[in-house]
Write an enzyme that holds these catalytic residues in place. Structure first.
Site, short mmCIF file in Angstrom:
data_model
loop_
_atom_site.label_atom_id
_atom_site.label_comp_id
_atom_site.label_asym_id
_atom_site.label_seq_id
_atom_site.Cartn_x
_atom_site.Cartn_y
_atom_site.Cartn_z
N HIS A 84 21.51 -26.02 -38.38
CA HIS A 84 21.35 -24.97 -39.80
C HIS A 84 20.99 -25.67 -40.98
O HIS A 84 22.30 -26.26 -41.27
CB HIS A 84 22.13 -24.30 -39.63
CG HIS A 84 21.69 -23.05 -40.92
ND1 HIS A 84 20.66 -21.62 -40.21
CD2 HIS A 84 22.75 -22.91 -41.94
CE1 HIS A 84 21.14 -21.18 -40.93
NE2 HIS A 84 21.62 -21.32 -42.24
N ASP A 163 24.98 -8.09 -38.89
CA ASP A 163 24.41 -9.31 -40.81
C ASP A 163 23.16 -8.74 -40.44
O ASP A 163 23.21 -9.07 -42.40
CB ASP A 163 24.15 -10.65 -39.76
CG ASP A 163 24.01 -11.66 -41.15
OD1 ASP A 163 24.47 -11.88 -42.53
OD2 ASP A 163 22.96 -11.99 -41.24
N ARG A 170 23.62 -5.83 -49.14
CA ARG A 170 24.24 -7.22 -49.97
C ARG A 170 23.59 -7.64 -51.03
O ARG A 170 23.91 -7.89 -52.44
CB ARG A 170 24.75 -8.49 -49.33
CG ARG A 170 26.25 -8.35 -48.19
CD ARG A 170 26.21 -9.08 -47.51
NE ARG A 170 25.91 -10.69 -48.63
CZ ARG A 170 26.02 -12.15 -47.62
NH1 ARG A 170 25.99 -12.32 -46.68
NH2 ARG A 170 26.26 -13.10 -48.48
N SER A 185 27.80 -14.98 -42.18
CA SER A 185 27.14 -14.53 -42.00
C SER A 185 25.64 -16.08 -41.42
O SER A 185 25.04 -15.91 -40.14
CB SER A 185 25.74 -13.76 -43.45
OG SER A 185 24.39 -13.85 -42.90
N LYS A 189 25.44 -16.59 -36.70
CA LYS A 189 23.53 -16.03 -36.51
C LYS A 189 24.28 -17.26 -35.22
O LYS A 189 23.69 -17.42 -34.33
CB LYS A 189 23.02 -16.01 -37.21
CG LYS A 189 22.13 -15.15 -37.61
CD LYS A 189 21.43 -15.00 -38.61
CE LYS A 189 22.69 -15.15 -40.41
NZ LYS A 189 21.80 -14.86 -41.32
N1 URA Z 1 21.69 -17.44 -45.19
C1 URA Z 1 22.52 -16.40 -44.63
O1 URA Z 1 21.73 -16.48 -43.24
N2 URA Z 1 23.43 -15.33 -44.59
C2 URA Z 1 23.44 -15.68 -46.45
O2 URA Z 1 24.25 -14.51 -46.90
C3 URA Z 1 23.42 -16.98 -46.70
C4 URA Z 1 22.43 -17.55 -46.80
#
Ligand code: URA
Length: 463
Positions: A84, A163, A170, A185, A189
């Site tokens: 990631h 999320d 957010r 967050s 994932k």
């Molecule tokens: N990337 C994400 O997936 N979530 C966040 O909160 C910030 C960056």
């Protein structure tokens, strides 16, 4: 349980710690829509101001990971890997590192996003390949990881819906910038994606989400800790994002550059970072010594095995795999203009954010989720920080849809360049690498939260 949401918000407002059941109840209410936006927003602000303990962050992450579909990779032999990036400019490292790790024997299963704002998304890049399908059902995704050893597909709306809603709220309540909320967050994932080992490329600098090294380190540590608590081995590479990675910024242009890297034609920074990321995946997955893994990966790059892995992935997903060797098969922008250096000197700064803004203005990215991207347009640098440049020499080229767009972009790009009369040292590419190996004792520790892919019962549905 029925959650008293007002009490729950007040608990965080007053700086107290949530218990696990109420936090899970809250996440369930976020995912189902039972908790209205204004109460989710109030909690986000309370969490932003008061913070979350490591245990709360782990429970939040785990509950979010289980809020929708999850990927069960347990039927595939071996230790599965995922990678990631926290988002960068010209960041096509997945297209090099993932085939490299797969060629080294680590099955790579990556669900990826589209670009938004100044950072590009791997799915947009891959979709510039004629015929490429990024929408795979979970069953097809898993089957491809088993047969090819590599799949990169679009994360569906049903992956971690809690999320999606929390992030959207957010985003409009000034509460994105909270380390526990960012860490949960991202990691929710990754946990839902099912891989056993995860390498995080945490970008630091002008073109990154996080600009300061200290903060990037803190974020990386929080995510490694989440991995440890949730039974995943995680390493974080803190890499420089003051200038773009490689030379190309723009979807098809980046695919062409990644393919060149896999053919052994550089650029050096992209190759170096990809070897680092793939190397971490290999060492996490196999326990192989880092130097030996590095030598093996260099061999797989040299002998064409990594390029072959990318060809096989593209073909499996319906794309024209010939683009790996014949980049002219990718979409081409009709107008190319040079940006010339205003004087001689050494490149002191190539502001990644400004380069990204220019690429965005050409149509390479999207300002809003609904925007379409133009696969062909973008910017290709000819110089990097530390290079010498002559007066009038092209230091970049813009690839545009119209002559007017090309002209405007070439002019706007000049603001990204700063020259120095004195030689400029090349900046470091990798600041540091953090990792924590999961001891066997911890894996079997009953306090360790259960792995989502064991908890979820193989739910799957097409995207
Ligand atoms: N990337 C994400 O997936 N979530 C966040 O909160 C910030 C960056």
């Amino acid at each position: 349980m029925t959650l008293d949401i007002v009490r729950f918000i007040a608990e965080k407002r007053d700086g107290r710690e949530h218990d696990e059941a109420s936090l899970r109840g809250f996440v369930a209410g976020v995912a189902s829509g039972a908790v209205p936006d204004y109460q989710v927003a109030a909690w986000c602000m309370a969490a932003y101001l008061r913070g979350l303990s490591p245990t709360e962050t782990a429970v939040l992450t785990h509950a979010m990971a289980l809020s929708g579909e999850t990927v069960d990779l347990s039927s595939i032999p071996g230790v599965k890997g995922d990678k990631h990036s926290s988002g960068g400019v010209g960041d096509k490292a997945t297209l090099v590192a993932a085939p490299l790790a797969a060629a080294a024997g680590v099955p790579v299963a990556k669900l990826s996003g589209r670009g938004l704002g100044h950072t590009g998304g791997t799915i947009d890049k891959l979709e510039s390949i004629p015929g490429f399908r990024s929408a795979l059902s979970i069953d097809d995704f898993v089957a491809q990881v088993r047969s090819v050893g590599l799949a990169v597909a679009a994360a569906t709306e049903r992956l971690v819906p809690a999320d999606k809603r929390l992030y959207a709220i957010r985003d409009v309540t000034a509460t994105v910038d909270s380390l526990p909320l960012i860490a949960s967050s991202i990691m929710s994932k990754k946990i839902a994606g099912g891989a056993d080992v995860i390498v995080l490329d945490v970008k630091v600098g002008a073109g990154a989400f996080v600009r300061e090294l200290d903060r990037a380190r803190e974020l990386a540590r929080a995510m490694i800790d989440l991995g440890r608590r949730l039974g995943r081995r995680v390493a974080a590479v803190l890499s420089n994002m003051d200038q773009p990675l490689g030379y190309a910024v723009g979807n098809a242009l980046e695919v062409a550059e990644a393919a060149a890297a896999l053919r052994g034609e550089g650029p050096a920074d992209l190759v170096e970072l990809s070897l680092e990321l793939a190397g971490r995946l290999v060492t996490l997955a196999t326990g192989e010594d880092a130097a030996a893994a590095r030598r093996r990966l260099e061999g797989l790059l040299r002998d064409g095995s990594a390029a072959e892995r990318l060809r096989r992935m593209i073909a499996a997903q319906g794309g024209d795999a010939r683009v790996v060797d014949e980049p002219w098969r990718l979409p081409q922008a009709p107008h190319v203009r040079e940006a010339a250096a205003p004087e001689a000197g050494y490149v002191a700064r190539l502001d990644a954010l400004r380069v990204a803004e220019v690429a965005l203005s050409l149509g390479a990215g999207r300002r809003r989720k609904e925007d379409a991207v133009d696969p062909a347009v973008g910017v290709v640098l000819a110089k990097k920080v530390g290079d010498a440049v002559e007066r009038g020499e092209p230091w970049a080229r813009v690839h545009a849809r119209t002559p007017e767009a090309a002209e405007a972009a070439a002019a706007a790009l000049q603001a990204a360049l700063a020259l120095s009369a004195q030689p400029v040292p090349r900046p470091p590419l990798v600041h540091e690498v953090l990792e924590e190996r999961l001891s066997p004792a911890l894996v079997s520790d009953p306090r360790c939260l259960p792995r989502p892919d064991r908890v979820a019962s193989g739910r799957s549905s097409p995207p």
